[in-house]
Design an enzyme around this catalytic site. Structure first.
Site, PDB file in Angstrom:
ATOM      1  N   GLU A 171       4.838  -3.166 -14.254  1.00 16.54           N
ATOM      2  CA  GLU A 171       4.559  -4.207 -13.513  1.00 16.54           C
ATOM      3  C   GLU A 171       5.305  -5.398 -14.842  1.00 16.54           C
ATOM      4  O   GLU A 171       4.600  -5.859 -15.981  1.00 16.54           O
ATOM      5  CB  GLU A 171       3.774  -4.475 -14.227  1.00 16.54           C
ATOM      6  CG  GLU A 171       2.594  -3.986 -12.787  1.00 16.54           C
ATOM      7  CD  GLU A 171       1.198  -3.749 -12.690  1.00 16.54           C
ATOM      8  OE1 GLU A 171       0.791  -5.271 -13.917  1.00 16.54           O
ATOM      9  OE2 GLU A 171       0.146  -3.803 -11.990  1.00 16.54           O
ATOM     10  N   GLU A 201       1.205   2.172  -7.340  1.00 17.66           N
ATOM     11  CA  GLU A 201      -0.947   2.252  -7.946  1.00 17.66           C
ATOM     12  C   GLU A 201      -1.214   1.464  -6.411  1.00 17.66           C
ATOM     13  O   GLU A 201      -0.757   0.983  -6.258  1.00 17.66           O
ATOM     14  CB  GLU A 201      -0.853   1.097  -9.284  1.00 17.66           C
ATOM     15  CG  GLU A 201      -0.642   1.946 -10.529  1.00 17.66           C
ATOM     16  CD  GLU A 201      -0.777   1.338 -11.382  1.00 17.66           C
ATOM     17  OE1 GLU A 201      -1.413   0.118 -11.838  1.00 17.66           O
ATOM     18  OE2 GLU A 201       0.341   1.015 -12.980  1.00 17.66           O
TER      19      GLU A 201
HETATM   20  C1  PNW Z   1      -2.026  -2.316 -13.493  1.00 13.95           C
HETATM   21  N1  PNW Z   1      -4.157  -8.216 -11.448  1.00 13.95           N
HETATM   22  O1  PNW Z   1      -2.586  -3.681 -14.362  1.00 13.95           O
HETATM   23  C2  PNW Z   1      -1.576  -2.118 -14.312  1.00 13.95           C
HETATM   24  O2  PNW Z   1      -0.356  -0.571 -14.675  1.00 13.95           O
HETATM   25  C3  PNW Z   1      -2.484  -0.286 -15.133  1.00 13.95           C
HETATM   26  O3  PNW Z   1      -2.206  -0.197 -16.697  1.00 13.95           O
HETATM   27  C4  PNW Z   1      -3.769  -1.424 -14.855  1.00 13.95           C
HETATM   28  O4  PNW Z   1      -4.980  -0.238 -15.755  1.00 13.95           O
HETATM   29  C5  PNW Z   1      -4.051  -1.225 -13.823  1.00 13.95           C
HETATM   30  O5  PNW Z   1      -3.308  -1.646 -12.942  1.00 13.95           O
HETATM   31  C6  PNW Z   1      -5.805  -1.643 -13.021  1.00 13.95           C
HETATM   32  O6  PNW Z   1      -5.971  -3.485 -13.399  1.00 13.95           O
HETATM   33  C7  PNW Z   1      -2.819  -4.598 -12.847  1.00 13.95           C
HETATM   34  O7  PNW Z   1      -4.494  -9.236 -11.787  1.00 13.95           O
HETATM   35  C8  PNW Z   1      -2.984  -5.965 -13.531  1.00 13.95           C
HETATM   36  O8  PNW Z   1      -3.735  -8.486  -9.894  1.00 13.95           O
HETATM   37  C9  PNW Z   1      -3.556  -7.391 -13.074  1.00 13.95           C
HETATM   38  C10 PNW Z   1      -3.471  -7.378 -11.638  1.00 13.95           C
HETATM   39  C11 PNW Z   1      -3.633  -6.172 -10.986  1.00 13.95           C
HETATM   40  C12 PNW Z   1      -3.100  -4.886 -12.050  1.00 13.95           C
END
Ligand code: PNW
Length: 472
Positions: free
Chosen positions: A177, A378
């Site tokens: 990400e 994910e």
């Molecule tokens: C991911 N959004 O982060 C990360 O890769 C993980 O480490 C995290 O625990 C997981 O998703 C759950 O949050 C994200 O705003 C952060 O759409 C933000 C978003 C999506 C995923």
């Protein structure tokens, strides 16, 4: 869950292609704990979480799931819930405590033992090389990803790990990400959650840069990816497979007709210009450079070639639709439709729900860039999980989420979109960054006081779906 009647109905079930991976995912800082053991160096997340006020309830990952010591039990649980693949991340400061220089054998040995344990359980290991826990020394010396030196150090580390673990781990994701740690760590993200409301998301190192400087950080991040791909190709055994794990912003067509779909593809390409698009095409879009003007990043043609090094697969983290579009006659050929205030959401404040994003995200990858092997690296949701009086965890909303999302993913595969596997985030509840331990994403519940693990209802769903290779 009853499996008695499945034999006769399997042929009519919504099945996935033969050999489809049913995976679960985690990351080092979020589960390992052991933050200062066996020679590990400090990461920027150790530093960030130790500053009062940065994290909900001032929680941190010092112990987290204590996975560093409990990995054997955790692998056994993954096997028990039917996982055939596991995406974990390697903590860079365990391998190079100072970011560069002398490697730490004990740190590397942990991942070798983990990979052996996984293979013994029939679970394919997929390693992510950067899930945000940058060695603190590189932050102190170079300002982290503000410097090209961090991109170079990342490639050295990536090449070394793939060489050392190459006989055990054959699949690597370079970086997790890009936008989350670049925009989140170096400026902060305002995320649209419907009805014109935005919420502010951030993380380590907690810097606030101007837009011009941010574009250069983005460039160093994709350059780090490209240099790492070259280093792994040079140092890992032949046949090692490489990709990235990107949280692309996905535009959804409001109507499934060619003009709307084309508008959504254009919008998706533009909105990912700084990361996905340049990695897939080897150029910044004209629109990106025109909009940036004098704030454009400095780059060379050679760097663009490195950034777009050929990959074996593309990984995407898919949680929410970015936005909706309709076609227009004027440039850029689409109009963004705001997300309605009443739009359904999952528990995380940012988690706008539309399962169709699991159809359109991989389909856009295929149509825009011709991707031939796609992993959902994910997908998952937080829920307000509690242990019921009978000891079970009834996460009905997560079962709904899984069935809906995997239904859309299966629809993509039947439309010929080449999706080779799915990783649920996460195998276990864990440290959810600035939200601390409150937002539970696991298929397995974790009591953080006792470290007891309890598979939830959703784990039963996952096990049965994996067993049948189908939406159940
Ligand atoms: C991911 N959004 O982060 C990360 O890769 C993980 O480490 C995290 O625990 C997981 O998703 C759950 O949050 C994200 O705003 C952060 O759409 C933000 C978003 C999506 C995923």
């Amino acid at each position: 869950m009853s499996t008695a009647a499945t034999g006769s109905s399997t042929s009519t079930r919504r099945r996935f292609p033969e050999g489809f991976y049913w995976g679960v995912a985690t990351s080092s800082y979020q589960i390992e704990g052991a933050w200062d053991e066996d020679g590990k160096g400090m990461s920027i997340w150790d530093t960030f979480t130790h500053v009062p006020g940065n994290i909900k309830n001032n929680e941190n990952g010092d112990v987290a799931n204590d996975h560093y010591h409990r990995y054997q039990e955790d692998v056994a649980l993954m096997k028990d819930i039917g996982a055939t693949a596991y995406r974990f991340s390697v903590a860079w400061p365990r391998i190079f405590p100072d970011g560069t220089g002398a490697p730490n054998v004990k740190g590397l040995d942990f991942y070798a033992r983990l990979a052996d344990e996984l293979r013994g359980a029939g679970i394919e290991p997929f390693a992510t090389l950067y899930h945000w826990d940058l060695p603190q020394t590189l932050q102190d010396e170079y300002g982290g990803w503000e410097s090209k030196d961090t991109a170079k150090a990342f490639a050295d580390y990536a090449g070394y790990v793939s060489e050392q673990l190459g006989d055990r781990v054959g699949h690597y994701f370079t970086i997790n990400e890009f936008a989350s740690f670049v925009e989140g760590g170096y400026q902060g993200i305002d995320s649209d959650v419907g009805g014109g409301k935005t919420i502010h998301l951030g993380g380590a190192p907690g810097v606030r840069l101007a837009d011009s400087e941010l574009k250069q950080v983005r460039h160093h991040a994709v350059l780090g990816h490209g240099l790492a791909v070259e280093a792994i190709r040079a140092q890992a055994p032949a046949g090692t497979k490489i990709g990235f794990a990107e949280n692309m912003r996905v535009a959804l067509p409001l109507v499934d007709t060619p003009d709307y779909v084309e508008a959504a593809e254009r919008a998706t390409r533009n909105h990912n210009a700084g990361f996905m698009t340049v990695m897939m095409e080897g150029r910044y879009t004209d629109e990106y450079l025109a909009t940036a003007g004098g704030d454009s990043p400095n780059f060379t043609d050679e760097e663009l070639r490195t950034i777009s090094s050929p990959l074996d697969f593309v990984g995407i983290n898919v949680y929410r639709p970015g936005f909706y579009v309709e076609p227009t006659d004027e440039p850029p050929g689409y109009r963004e439709i705001p997300i309605n205030a009443s739009h359904p959401k999952m528990k995380s404040s940012w988690h706008v729900l539309d399962p169709e994003v699991m159809y359109w995200a991989p389909r856009h990858l295929q149509s825009i860039w011709g991707a031939t092997s796609i992993f959902i690296t994910e997908n998952g949701c937080a829920a307000s999980d509690v242990v019921a009086a009978d000891g079970r965890v009834y996460d009905s909303d997560r079962v709904m989420f899984l069935r809906a999302c995997l239904g859309q993913l299966q629809r993509a595969t039947t439309d010929g979109v080449p999706v080779d596997g799915y990783f649920y985030w996460s195998s276990q509840d864990n440290f959810e960054w600035i939200d601390g331990y409150g937002n539970r994403f696991g298929l397995i519940y974790v009591d953080f006081d006792t470290q007891q693990r309890i598979p939830k209802l959703s784990a039963e769903w996952f096990r049965e779906a994996a067993r049948q290779n189908a939406v159940v």
